[in-house]
Scaffold this active site. Sequence first.
Site, mmCIF file in Angstrom:
data_model
loop_
_atom_site.group_PDB
_atom_site.id
_atom_site.type_symbol
_atom_site.label_atom_id
_atom_site.label_comp_id
_atom_site.label_asym_id
_atom_site.label_seq_id
_atom_site.Cartn_x
_atom_site.Cartn_y
_atom_site.Cartn_z
ATOM 1 N NE ARG A 115 31.254 26.958 13.510
ATOM 2 C CZ ARG A 115 31.206 27.751 14.560
ATOM 3 N NH1 ARG A 115 31.651 28.977 14.469
ATOM 4 N NH2 ARG A 115 30.723 27.324 15.689
ATOM 5 N NE ARG A 126 34.961 26.238 16.788
ATOM 6 C CZ ARG A 126 34.021 26.724 17.579
ATOM 7 N NH1 ARG A 126 33.915 27.996 17.779
ATOM 8 N NH2 ARG A 126 33.194 25.902 18.158
ATOM 9 C CG ASP A 129 33.679 30.986 16.763
ATOM 10 O OD1 ASP A 129 32.455 31.087 16.551
ATOM 11 O OD2 ASP A 129 34.160 30.871 17.900
ATOM 12 C CG ASP A 131 32.078 34.192 19.272
ATOM 13 O OD1 ASP A 131 31.162 33.491 18.828
ATOM 14 O OD2 ASP A 131 33.126 33.732 19.774
#
Length: 193
Positions: A115, A126, A129, A131
């Site tokens: 990334r 991307r 990711d 989170d």
Amino acid sequence: SPKRYREKEKRKPKTILGAVKKMASEVITTYVGLGSNLYNPIEQLNRALTALTSLPTTCVVQASSFYQSEALIEDAQNTELKLPDYVNAVAELITQLSPLSLLDNLQQIETNQGRIRDPHKRWQSRSLDLDILLYANKEVIHDRLHIPHYDLTNRNFVLIPLLEIAPELKLPNGSYIKTYLNSCRSGKIRKLA
Ligand code: ROI
């Protein structure tokens, strides 16, 4: 001499002190959202799940199915912007890492999987990711990190995999997460085999 031996024993290695400072005092259940829309997203998510299993003081308890979803774009001005579909999933972890230390570890996994962050571009494709969606029932407000994730309750591609593995989960404010399913944004989404 015996005295010398005792002194040596008392001295703690720096690395262990450093690690302890980064740890929560309890074992925490946390939920991590995974998303990818570049370079074989399914492969990216499988690699990320493997990487999560080797984080320090952390176990992957369960992971949701993979879901393919239309890219959500919040930049209404930018009608030109067309992103490839995402693959999304959610993993439940138990960890002793602090929220920021967990974030550091997740960003390292993102970087390892290629990334590139462009600080000037908010809505970008991307390769991976990761989170932090929830961290026990704690709220964290920090420059680098907001927990619960600020848009958790608006995103069907987060809510659907999260509720698959934790249907009775609540937000820190006590409300059931499943109550947000009806009101969230509902782009096309389908469960992958
Ligand atoms: N859209 C989908 N469907 N899934 C994502 O993970 C995702 N992540 C993002 C934005 C660009 C908001 N759109 C997304 O960061």
